[in-house]
Design an enzyme around this catalytic site. Structure first.
Site, short mmCIF file in Angstrom:
data_model
loop_
_atom_site.label_atom_id
_atom_site.label_comp_id
_atom_site.label_asym_id
_atom_site.label_seq_id
_atom_site.Cartn_x
_atom_site.Cartn_y
_atom_site.Cartn_z
N ALA A 252 -11.17 -1.31 -61.51
CA ALA A 252 -11.55 -0.68 -62.79
C ALA A 252 -10.56 0.40 -63.20
CB ALA A 252 -12.96 -0.10 -62.69
N LYS A 256 -4.45 -2.97 -64.56
CA LYS A 256 -3.55 -3.74 -63.67
C LYS A 256 -4.07 -5.17 -63.49
CE LYS A 256 -1.96 0.47 -61.41
NZ LYS A 256 -2.92 1.37 -62.05
N ASP A 301 -17.84 -3.54 -52.95
CA ASP A 301 -16.98 -2.58 -52.25
C ASP A 301 -15.92 -3.38 -51.50
OD1 ASP A 301 -15.87 -0.80 -50.34
OD2 ASP A 301 -17.69 0.41 -50.32
N CYS A 373 -1.92 7.06 -57.84
CA CYS A 373 -1.35 7.92 -58.89
C CYS A 373 -1.34 9.36 -58.39
CB CYS A 373 -2.12 7.78 -60.21
SG CYS A 373 -3.89 8.06 -60.05
#
EC number: 2.1.1.176
Length: 433
Positions: A252, A256, A301, A373
């Site tokens: 999410a 990508k 998960d 990031c």
């Protein structure tokens, strides 16, 4: 509006970009007003520690409502940084807001503080003796981040990174090349009055100025997506040939995932997220981009792959891991104040855990790509080092991008000052047995 947005961010941890966009969409204000609102909100957040350092001698730890503090900080920001707003206008507006939102005592307090600041001036942060504290205050970045960066890259590079953070983030888009060519997108955006140039970082990205692309037909039709240049490199570095079975393990909101789908011809991408509403968002993006056939979205998960998949089910796996987001300090300035070193250490454990659980689901000679990031080694090289010590069946391979960005240690670390894009880390591992 600025007072309300800043108070919401300070009290509730709202994201600056989302809080700002909400207000800009709801209130039809002129472009000049919208620009001033944006400048004030981002300016206060980018310079928060410096503004607090300047303000403290005038309030001396006095208890005040959150909105009063934000009003003083944004007034101080305007007095010190905005040369087109005259001092008397700053004072008049502040006093008017204090009067309407508070009582007469609030009005007197705000008036007294601002008059004292104009009369006496503020302390010079350059006089702070301790180097780390001085850098922290001057650049409004917490001491622990300064210390970590100095350990990693030394003093000069740290200052270059910190110095770059208050530059306005560029508006970058990625072209869905299976739906439109880069040249056609450039032509159409230019015709609509945008200034467009090719990215120097990611081959499929464009830098766009003079307007918001989210209101264009190209965006509505899924031919372009808002994505920073650095983020656009992750899937580019996967070097997909088009017929793979790919897993996007932490997918999410799906930027990508859509890029993977864009590169696939006969292959499919399975996109996982643990939150139902985020899986819905991935599905909406896939529908908008016309990639429903290529994207399989599942609420799961990534550490529980055994519930759905057989070992060695995928040719490639992307783990764009949950991280501290410290590489996004320019785009989301509040992120620097919300995180601690302990958060980064806790995330390290989660990141290693995800890699450990997905490792067995890559076929032999398949690839695992890991990205974050953040620019902290705790969540980047340290994670890869620990994973490789646990999994001798993997070897690290060199990250290659279409524009051949230089990398010194096989993996690719992009710092915010390198290309004035987001800070990012990308590494690739091949399963050899």
């Amino acid at each position: 509006m600025a007072v309300e947005i800043l108070t919401k961010i300070a009290k509730n941890g709202a994201y600056s970009n989302l809080a700002l966009n909400q207000v800009l969409k709801k209130d039809q204000m002129s472009r000049v007003d919208a620009n001033l609102l944006t400048i004030i909100v981002y300016g206060v957040l980018q310079n928060l520690l410096l503004l607090e350092f300047w303000l403290e001698p005038f309030v001396k730890g006095k208890k005040m409502d959150d909105w009063v503090k934000q009003l003083l900080l944004m007034s101080l920001y305007q007095l010190k940084f905005l040369d087109k707003v005259p001092n008397h206008a700053v004072l008049n507006e502040a006093i008017k807001i204090a009067k309407s939102k508070g009582h007469d005592g609030t009005r007197k307090f705000v008036t007294g503080v601002l008059h004292a600041i104009l009369r006496k001036g503020v302390h010079d942060a350059a006089s702070i003796e301790d180097e780390n504290e001085r850098l922290s205050i001057v650049y409004s970045v917490p001491v622990w981040i300064v210390e970590e960066l100095k350990k990693q890259v030394g003093y000069d590079k740290t200052v270059a990174i910190l110095n770059s953070l208050n530059k306005a983030p560029k508006q970058a888009i990625r072209v869905n090349e299976s739906k439109a060519s880069i040249e056609d997108v450039k032509t159409e955006l230019t015709r609509e009055g945008f200034k467009v140039e090719n990215s120097q970082v990611a081959a499929g990205s464009l830098i766009v100025e003079k307007g918001h692309v989210s209101s264009t037909r190209l965006f509505e039709e899924g031919k372009i997506m808002l994505q920073d240049e650095s983020a656009g490199l992750v899937v580019e570095a996967m070097n997909l040939n088009g017929d793979e079975q790919v897993l996007d393990a932490c997918a999410a909101p799906g930027g990508k995932t859509m890029q993977i789908a864009d590169y696939l011809r006969t292959g499919t991408v399975t996109a996982l997220d643990i939150h139902k509403h985020k899986v819905k968002l991935i599905k909406e993006n896939a529908r908008k981009c016309g990639f429903e056939e290529k994207v399989n979205s599942i609420q799961l998960d990534a550490r529980k792959l055994n519930e759905h998949f057989e070992p060695e089910s995928f040719n490639q796996i992307l783990v764009d891991a949950p991280c501290s987001g410290i590489g996004l300090m320019r785009r989301k300035p509040e992120v620097r104040y919300e995180k601690s070193l302990q958060d980064s250490l806790n995330l390290h454990r989660v990141q290693v855990g995800i890699l450990d659980k997905v490792a067995n689901y890559i076929e032999i000679n398949g690839y695992l790509t890991y990205s974050t990031c953040t620019i902290l080694e705790t969540e980047n090289t340290s994670v890869i080092k620990e994973f490789l010590e646990m999994h001798h069946e993997f070897e690290q391979v060199e990250v290659k991008t279409r524009l051949n960005l230089p990398n010194t240690k096989k993996s690719l670390t992009i710092y915010p000052d390198d290309y004035e894009s987001d800070g990012f880390f990308i590494t690739r591992l091949r399963r050899v047995r």
